[in-house]
Design an enzyme around this catalytic site. Structure first.
Site, PDB file in Angstrom:
ATOM      1  N   SER A 177       5.184   9.142 -21.085  1.00 44.86           N
ATOM      2  CA  SER A 177       6.335   8.857 -20.231  1.00 44.86           C
ATOM      3  C   SER A 177       6.330   7.370 -19.933  1.00 44.86           C
ATOM      4  O   SER A 177       5.305   6.688 -20.077  1.00 44.86           O
ATOM      5  CB  SER A 177       6.227   9.658 -18.926  1.00 44.86           C
ATOM      6  OG  SER A 177       7.140   9.189 -17.948  1.00 44.86           O
ATOM      7  N   TYR A 206       1.054  13.005 -11.700  1.00 49.56           N
ATOM      8  CA  TYR A 206       1.837  13.013 -12.945  1.00 49.56           C
ATOM      9  C   TYR A 206       1.649  11.685 -13.677  1.00 49.56           C
ATOM     10  O   TYR A 206       1.400  11.666 -14.892  1.00 49.56           O
ATOM     11  CB  TYR A 206       3.304  13.252 -12.623  1.00 49.56           C
ATOM     12  CG  TYR A 206       4.203  13.281 -13.846  1.00 49.56           C
ATOM     13  CD1 TYR A 206       4.249  14.409 -14.660  1.00 49.56           C
ATOM     14  CD2 TYR A 206       4.997  12.189 -14.182  1.00 49.56           C
ATOM     15  CE1 TYR A 206       5.074  14.443 -15.781  1.00 49.56           C
ATOM     16  CE2 TYR A 206       5.815  12.214 -15.294  1.00 49.56           C
ATOM     17  CZ  TYR A 206       5.852  13.340 -16.089  1.00 49.56           C
ATOM     18  OH  TYR A 206       6.657  13.360 -17.200  1.00 49.56           O
TER      19      TYR A 206
END
Length: 267
Positions: free
Chosen positions: A142, A155
């Protein structure tokens, strides 16, 4: 890499980016798709779409946090459907919460799915790719694997770890003709982020844009694939002025206002 005529295994394929990658691979001429996710019904729906495109598709309803289950599924798939040329590790979960309000079960779920699940299936598939001296492993990280974001601490940590994992594997497997690629989308409009408060000024991408960027990056031989102008701008900004990007991220994050009783008194 030309994906035409290849066999690809995609985790997290029942929705979001994984589903979009499966459909894009099918449209671009992949020969066979092995789709992995926990939701059997959703997998069947995606498989029906892909079958309509004339591509052979097999669904594997597997929980990646269960190593024995994954081992059996991969061994059977390789035996019954032949070598896997491309592995796309797309399964992931995200919880958004200020760190002081985090709960261990949510942290464990993110680590278990985003890291341990990826490790489990990658080890099984990579060993076989090395034996056949051919393969590509795509790990979906990401933009938060480059710039950590407030309210997304765990995350972000898992996505940073995926980049380190990918870099280490790239060096180890290169001599065996196995490539390792990291895909770094920015905020993408999927089911996974519907419950997340979006960051200010960020324009979400579509899963289809991410899937197309992956196919283009594979053709170019890229090691890291940043998706979208926002990602490129953010990464360059972080290289040139990391202190400024931290201020931007803090301003953009949906942080709660200080309120009495919001955090426990730990004095």
């Amino acid at each position: 890499m030309d994906i035409r005529g290849k066999t690809a295994l995609i985790t997290g394929a029942s929705r979001g980016i994984g589903r979009a990658i499966a459909l894009e691979f099918a449209a671009q001429g992949v020969n066979r798709l092995l789709l992995v996710a926990r939701d059997r019904q959703r997998l069947a729906e995606v498989a029906a779409e892909i079958s309509a495109l004339g591509v052979d598709v097999i669904t594997l309803a597997v929980d990646l946090s269960q190593p024995i289950e994954v081992n059996i599924a991969v061994a059977r798939a390789w035996r019954d459907h032949g070598p896997i040329h491309i592995l796309v590790n797309c399964a992931g979960v995200a919880h958004q919460v200020p760190f002081l309000q985090t709960r261990l079960p949510q942290v464990q779920e993110e680590i278990s799915t985003n890291l341990i699940g990826m490790y489990t299936i990658t080890r099984l598939v990579a060993r076989r790719m090395v034996a056949q001296r051919e393969g590509v492993i795509v790990n979906v990280s990401s933009l938060m694997g480059k710039l950590a974001a407030p309210t997304m601490a765990t995350y972000s940590a898992t996505k940073f770890a995926i980049l380190g994992f990918s870099q280490a594997l790239r060096g180890e497997l290169a001599s065996h003709n196995v490539r390792v690629i990291a895909l770094l989308p920015s905020l993408t409009d999927t089911d996974m982020v519907r419950h997340i408060k979006w960051f200010r000024w960020v324009v979400p991408m579509t899963p289809q844009q991410v899937a197309r960027a992956l196919v283009s990056g594979l053709a170019k031989g890229s090691n890291e694939i940043l998706v979208g102008w926002q990602s490129h701008l953010a990464v360059w900004g972080n290289r040139l002025a990391p202190w400024f990007m931290e201020k931007v991220l803090s301003a953009a994050a949906p942080l709660p206002k200080n309120q009495p009783g919001l955090y426990p008194d730990l004095r």
